[in-house]
Design a protein around this motif. Sequence first.
Motif, PDB file in Angstrom:
ATOM      1  N   ARG A  66       4.720  26.821  14.803  1.00  0.00           N
ATOM      2  CA  ARG A  66       3.832  27.728  14.052  1.00  0.00           C
ATOM      3  C   ARG A  66       3.200  28.755  14.993  1.00  0.00           C
ATOM      4  O   ARG A  66       3.123  29.951  14.669  1.00  0.00           O
ATOM      5  N   THR A  70       3.970  32.754  14.834  1.00  0.00           N
ATOM      6  CA  THR A  70       2.846  33.665  14.596  1.00  0.00           C
ATOM      7  C   THR A  70       2.792  34.751  15.670  1.00  0.00           C
ATOM      8  O   THR A  70       2.606  35.937  15.362  1.00  0.00           O
ATOM      9  N   SER A  80       0.085  37.029   9.711  1.00  0.00           N
ATOM     10  CA  SER A  80      -0.083  36.494  11.063  1.00  0.00           C
ATOM     11  C   SER A  80      -1.312  37.086  11.738  1.00  0.00           C
ATOM     12  O   SER A  80      -2.074  36.373  12.398  1.00  0.00           O
ATOM     13  N   ASP A 143      -3.734  30.150   5.490  1.00  0.00           N
ATOM     14  CA  ASP A 143      -3.322  31.542   5.348  1.00  0.00           C
ATOM     15  C   ASP A 143      -4.076  32.259   4.235  1.00  0.00           C
ATOM     16  O   ASP A 143      -4.032  33.494   4.149  1.00  0.00           O
TER      17      ASP A 143
END
Length: 274
Positions: A66, A70, A80, A143
Amino acid sequence: MDLVLLTKAAIMGIVEGLTEFLPISSTGHLILAGSLLGFTSEKAKVFDIAIQTGAIFAIILFYWRRLVDTAARLAGDGQSRRFVANVLIAFIPAVILGLLFGKAVKAHLFTPTVVATSFILGAFVILWAERRPASTARIHSVDDMSPVDAFKVGLIQCLALIPGVSRSGSTIIGGMLIGLSRSTATEFSFFLAIPTLIGAGAYSLYKERALLSVSDAPLFAVGLIFSFIFAWLCVRWLLRYVATHNFVPFAWYRIAFGIAVLITAHLGLVNWAD
């Protein structure tokens, strides 16, 4: 290097790894463990902060894909950029207050009595938060967090300057109280720990560099290694746990442990060194 001292470093690393990401205060447990082990010098206080980095390596490894994805998409992906911005926004309040009041906090609040009291008071906050229905959660992914949500979590994290409150506990429970689901609050707490604990460790090592020497490297290495191993195991377990359980058992643990410390101190059964 003294084998006894290395053994103490290993024990402290295990304590750090097992408690850093649970809502039970790693700093509080390190203070109490250090008191029992006679590991309470100024160098030991630097050690306690530095080995938190070992626990953070576990988070970085666990979320490696992750984090890499990102970073790779940062230039062209708004989601991101928002994720990174939210982590930094949440990080800033602790930096400011830590720089302003960190020295005073360490001088006056790093005591077993304060830790035990914070254990108990924090437990009641957890019990209160867990009484709220799960339907009140409005955010189910990191997110989907807004900058305002991140800033609120960052402000709540500042409570963890008080030993015994728990950085993980304050950010997870605080996140739940502002509308994050339990799993989202837990995951954001992990990500927020990366800059918070690395920054605290680096700053402490730099500020207290006069206390350290090359001969201390084995001591710190042992603490970091054990912290990393047990944090890795704890994170894997915790993510499975929060999927189907709440934090009430940790609240009762905090109450029982806090009362035990206060009683043993009052009766003189344990010499908890301040």
